[in-house]
Design a protein around this motif. Structure first.
Motif, PDB file in Angstrom:
ATOM      1  N   GLU A   1       0.828  -1.206   0.000  1.00 37.00           N
ATOM      2  CA  GLU A   1       0.000   0.000   0.000  1.00 37.00           C
ATOM      3  C   GLU A   1       0.866   1.261   0.000  1.00 37.00           C
ATOM      4  OE1 GLU A   1      -2.571  -0.395   3.312  1.00 37.00           O
ATOM      5  OE2 GLU A   1      -3.660  -2.116   2.478  1.00 37.00           O
ATOM      6  N   ASP A   2       2.106   1.124   0.474  1.00 37.32           N
ATOM      7  CA  ASP A   2       3.093   2.201   0.397  1.00 37.32           C
ATOM      8  C   ASP A   2       4.261   1.666  -0.432  1.00 37.32           C
ATOM      9  OD1 ASP A   2       5.246   3.940   0.773  1.00 37.32           O
ATOM     10  OD2 ASP A   2       4.628   4.483   2.797  1.00 37.32           O
ATOM     11  N   PRO A   3       4.343   1.996  -1.713  1.00 34.40           N
ATOM     12  CA  PRO A   3       5.377   1.419  -2.589  1.00 34.40           C
ATOM     13  C   PRO A   3       6.801   1.633  -2.076  1.00 34.40           C
ATOM     14  CG  PRO A   3       3.712   2.518  -3.901  1.00 34.40           C
ATOM     15  CD  PRO A   3       3.423   2.866  -2.461  1.00 34.40           C
ATOM     16  N   GLU A   4       7.052   2.763  -1.429  1.00 34.28           N
ATOM     17  CA  GLU A   4       8.401   3.017  -0.922  1.00 34.28           C
ATOM     18  C   GLU A   4       8.743   2.049   0.208  1.00 34.28           C
ATOM     19  OE1 GLU A   4       9.001   7.055   0.159  1.00 34.28           O
ATOM     20  OE2 GLU A   4       8.666   7.834  -1.868  1.00 34.28           O
ATOM     21  N   ARG A   5       7.779   1.771   1.081  1.00 33.56           N
ATOM     22  CA  ARG A   5       8.020   0.824   2.169  1.00 33.56           C
ATOM     23  C   ARG A   5       8.236  -0.590   1.623  1.00 33.56           C
ATOM     24  NH1 ARG A   5       6.786   2.475   7.303  1.00 33.56           N
ATOM     25  NH2 ARG A   5       6.079   0.423   7.952  1.00 33.56           N
TER      26      ARG A   5
ATOM     27  N   ARG B   1      11.705  -0.790   0.133  1.00 36.10           N
ATOM     28  CA  ARG B   1      12.725  -0.862   1.182  1.00 36.10           C
ATOM     29  C   ARG B   1      12.739  -2.232   1.825  1.00 36.10           C
ATOM     30  NH1 ARG B   1      17.670   0.293   2.909  1.00 36.10           N
ATOM     31  NH2 ARG B   1      17.788   0.677   5.165  1.00 36.10           N
ATOM     32  N   TRP B   2      11.570  -2.808   2.101  1.00 34.44           N
ATOM     33  CA  TRP B   2      11.509  -4.150   2.700  1.00 34.44           C
ATOM     34  C   TRP B   2      12.169  -5.176   1.773  1.00 34.44           C
ATOM     35  CZ3 TRP B   2       8.441  -8.520   1.208  1.00 34.44           C
ATOM     36  CH2 TRP B   2       8.512  -9.586   2.116  1.00 34.44           C
ATOM     37  N   ARG B   3      11.896  -5.094   0.489  1.00 35.87           N
ATOM     38  CA  ARG B   3      12.500  -6.038  -0.464  1.00 35.87           C
ATOM     39  C   ARG B   3      14.006  -5.840  -0.543  1.00 35.87           C
ATOM     40  NH1 ARG B   3       7.720  -5.933  -5.075  1.00 35.87           N
ATOM     41  NH2 ARG B   3       6.837  -7.967  -4.527  1.00 35.87           N
TER      42      ARG B   3
ATOM     43  N   GLU C   1      18.170  -5.142  10.553  1.00 34.15           N
ATOM     44  CA  GLU C   1      17.292  -6.259  10.923  1.00 34.15           C
ATOM     45  C   GLU C   1      16.031  -5.738  11.600  1.00 34.15           C
ATOM     46  OE1 GLU C   1      17.119  -9.327  10.353  1.00 34.15           O
ATOM     47  OE2 GLU C   1      19.105 -10.131   9.926  1.00 34.15           O
ATOM     48  N   ARG C   2      16.221  -4.788  12.490  1.00 36.07           N
ATOM     49  CA  ARG C   2      15.053  -4.238  13.179  1.00 36.07           C
ATOM     50  C   ARG C   2      14.160  -3.478  12.204  1.00 36.07           C
ATOM     51  NH1 ARG C   2      14.547  -0.998  18.919  1.00 36.07           N
ATOM     52  NH2 ARG C   2      12.437  -0.196  18.551  1.00 36.07           N
ATOM     53  N   GLU C   3      14.749  -2.697  11.312  1.00 32.90           N
ATOM     54  CA  GLU C   3      13.949  -1.962  10.337  1.00 32.90           C
ATOM     55  C   GLU C   3      13.153  -2.933   9.471  1.00 32.90           C
ATOM     56  OE1 GLU C   3      14.462   1.122   6.543  1.00 32.90           O
ATOM     57  OE2 GLU C   3      16.245   0.318   7.571  1.00 32.90           O
ATOM     58  N   ARG C   4      13.788  -3.976   9.020  1.00 35.05           N
ATOM     59  CA  ARG C   4      13.096  -4.978   8.192  1.00 35.05           C
ATOM     60  C   ARG C   4      11.945  -5.616   8.964  1.00 35.05           C
ATOM     61  NH1 ARG C   4      14.120 -10.620   7.638  1.00 35.05           N
ATOM     62  NH2 ARG C   4      13.300 -11.471   5.679  1.00 35.05           N
TER      63      ARG C   4
ATOM     64  N   SER D   1       4.422  -4.400  10.383  1.00 38.88           N
ATOM     65  CA  SER D   1       3.387  -3.390  10.164  1.00 38.88           C
ATOM     66  C   SER D   1       2.236  -3.948   9.336  1.00 38.88           C
ATOM     67  CB  SER D   1       3.982  -2.151   9.477  1.00 38.88           C
ATOM     68  OG  SER D   1       4.352  -2.431   8.137  1.00 38.88           O
ATOM     69  N   ALA D   2       2.483  -4.996   8.555  1.00 39.09           N
ATOM     70  CA  ALA D   2       1.428  -5.603   7.740  1.00 39.09           C
ATOM     71  C   ALA D   2       0.396  -6.338   8.575  1.00 39.09           C
ATOM     72  CB  ALA D   2       2.053  -6.561   6.721  1.00 39.09           C
ATOM     73  N   GLU D   3       0.684  -6.571   9.853  1.00 45.28           N
ATOM     74  CA  GLU D   3      -0.232  -7.342  10.700  1.00 45.28           C
ATOM     75  C   GLU D   3      -1.421  -6.522  11.195  1.00 45.28           C
ATOM     76  OE1 GLU D   3       0.077 -10.343  10.708  1.00 45.28           O
ATOM     77  OE2 GLU D   3       2.168 -10.937  10.618  1.00 45.28           O
ATOM     78  N   PHE D   4      -1.419  -5.213  10.949  1.00 51.10           N
ATOM     79  CA  PHE D   4      -2.431  -4.343  11.548  1.00 51.10           C
ATOM     80  C   PHE D   4      -3.306  -3.708  10.481  1.00 51.10           C
ATOM     81  CE2 PHE D   4       1.333  -4.469  14.248  1.00 51.10           C
ATOM     82  CZ  PHE D   4       0.774  -4.900  15.443  1.00 51.10           C
ATOM     83  N   PRO D   5      -4.629  -3.960  10.528  1.00 54.55           N
ATOM     84  CA  PRO D   5      -5.517  -3.367   9.525  1.00 54.55           C
ATOM     85  C   PRO D   5      -5.658  -1.851   9.647  1.00 54.55           C
ATOM     86  CG  PRO D   5      -6.782  -4.567  11.180  1.00 54.55           C
ATOM     87  CD  PRO D   5      -5.335  -4.887  11.413  1.00 54.55           C
ATOM     88  N   ASP D   6      -5.427  -1.304  10.835  1.00 53.27           N
ATOM     89  CA  ASP D   6      -5.437   0.149  10.993  1.00 53.27           C
ATOM     90  C   ASP D   6      -4.117   0.673  10.433  1.00 53.27           C
ATOM     91  OD1 ASP D   6      -5.325   2.792  11.781  1.00 53.27           O
ATOM     92  OD2 ASP D   6      -6.058   2.441  13.805  1.00 53.27           O
ATOM     93  N   ARG D   7      -4.124   1.028   9.155  1.00 56.66           N
ATOM     94  CA  ARG D   7      -2.878   1.339   8.472  1.00 56.66           C
ATOM     95  C   ARG D   7      -2.229   2.616   8.993  1.00 56.66           C
ATOM     96  NH1 ARG D   7      -0.825  -2.307   7.911  1.00 56.66           N
ATOM     97  NH2 ARG D   7       0.488  -1.736   6.139  1.00 56.66           N
ATOM     98  N   ALA D   8      -3.025   3.538   9.510  1.00 58.17           N
ATOM     99  CA  ALA D   8      -2.449   4.773  10.031  1.00 58.17           C
ATOM    100  C   ALA D   8      -1.587   4.510  11.250  1.00 58.17           C
ATOM    101  CB  ALA D   8      -3.560   5.772  10.367  1.00 58.17           C
ATOM    102  N   ARG D   9      -2.007   3.553  12.087  1.00 55.16           N
ATOM    103  CA  ARG D   9      -1.279   3.265  13.318  1.00 55.16           C
ATOM    104  C   ARG D   9      -0.348   2.064  13.195  1.00 55.16           C
ATOM    105  NH1 ARG D   9      -4.598   3.198  18.647  1.00 55.16           N
ATOM    106  NH2 ARG D   9      -2.457   3.485  19.403  1.00 55.16           N
TER     107      ARG D   9
END
Length: 296
Positions: A142-146, A149-151, A164-167, A173-181
């Motif tokens: 949903e955020d192409p830049e994120r 970066r993950w890839r 490692e922590r950033e990855r 972050s994909a585990e949460f349907p509330d995308r803003a939070r």
């Protein structure tokens, strides 16, 4: 904090809070650590909550394994015996749900109730993994830049601890349907950061993929005389249909689906999660748990 030593000499980090009958928590992963501080606070009024880091992970002693479900079941029993030592309620999340179920099948006489949160059932991994992978990439994408970066980080043969922590945060972050939070929730999961035990994760994932579809597991579930609560978040990126086979196999089961939550339902619907767990534990203690297969 209390250290529990297994019979093969490995030190396990444990922590106890709350009051009441014991509720032992099994964290997800494999290869991660206990992230149940918020959950423990939610249910501390109705249970004495025991948390622990699985061997080789988090605050527990680093070791060379062995990385098998049988070994982790034995470790879980060491924690139960130290903090029990009688019958306990178990709550497992994700991989920890599979571990808690495996323990209950191995030692039903030691478990008075099982709470199975966001697991993946007892069928073959192929039933849920490809849809999960698609949903994972869709959420991050949903955020192409994120996603880029993950890839980028995933494709690197070596990563620093910071990377490692950033990855991990991008992935979680994909585990949460509330995308803003979602980024905020993922950062909280990673704080404090102990590093992922990749060998532990790989070995246990391989074992589960090879063995969890065994018909003997379904037969054992059908014989299980322990009350079970299944809790799902409706927006988990792992298809919840994967858990249907487990629900159908259990003779004493209740299932609650929290409609606004994802893979960590206590984070996004704390009131609904607390009500489901507290009510079930009260019923389990009184012996009043009945078979209810309706989703709430």
């Amino acid at each position: 904090m209390t250290t529990v030593i297994t019979e093969d000499g490995i030190q396990l980090w444990t922590s106890v809070s709350g009051r009441g009958a014991p509720l032992l928590l099994c964290h997800g992963g494999p290869g991660l650590w206990d992230m149940f501080g918020d959950m423990a606070a939610l249910v501390a009024g109705s249970a004495r909550v025991v948390r622990w880091d699985q061997r080789g992970c988090g605050r527990s002693e680093r070791c060379e394994g062995p990385w098998t479900t049988t070994r982790f079941v034995a470790d879980l029993d060491a924690v139960r015996h130290h903090h029990g030592p009688g019958r306990i309620a178990l709550l497992g999340h994700s991989w920890g749900a599979q571990l808690a179920l495996a323990y209950t099948l191995a030692h039903p006489e030691r478990v008075r109730a099982l709470i199975y949160v966001a697991g993946t059932g007892i069928g073959p991994a192929k039933d849920w993994f490809e849809p999960f992978r698609k949903n994972l990439l869709g959420r991050i994408g949903e955020d192409p830049e994120r996603l880029a970066r993950w890839r980028e980080l995933t494709d690197r043969p070596e990563r620093t601890e910071v990377e490692e922590r950033e990855r991990a945060e991008l992935r979680w972050s994909a585990e949460f349907p509330d995308r803003a939070r979602a980024p905020e929730h993922a950062r909280r999961m990673a704080d404090p950061w102990f590093g992922i035990n990749d060998e532990c994760r790989a070995r246990l994932d391989e074992e589960l993929s090879a063995t969890w579809r065994d018909p003997a597991i379904e037969a054992a579930c059908r014989r299980l005389d322990v009350p079970v609560l299944i809790i799902d978040g409706a927006h988990d990126i792992r298809p919840r249909s994967a858990v249907d086979s487990l629900e159908k196999a259990l003779p004493r089961v209740r299932r609650v689906v929290l409609p606004e939550a994802g893979h960590l339902p206590w984070v996004e619907d704390p009131d609904g999660f607390r009500a489901a767990v507290s009510g079930f534990l009260t019923s389990a203690v009184s012996g009043a748990v009945s078979d209810s297969r309706k989703s709430d």
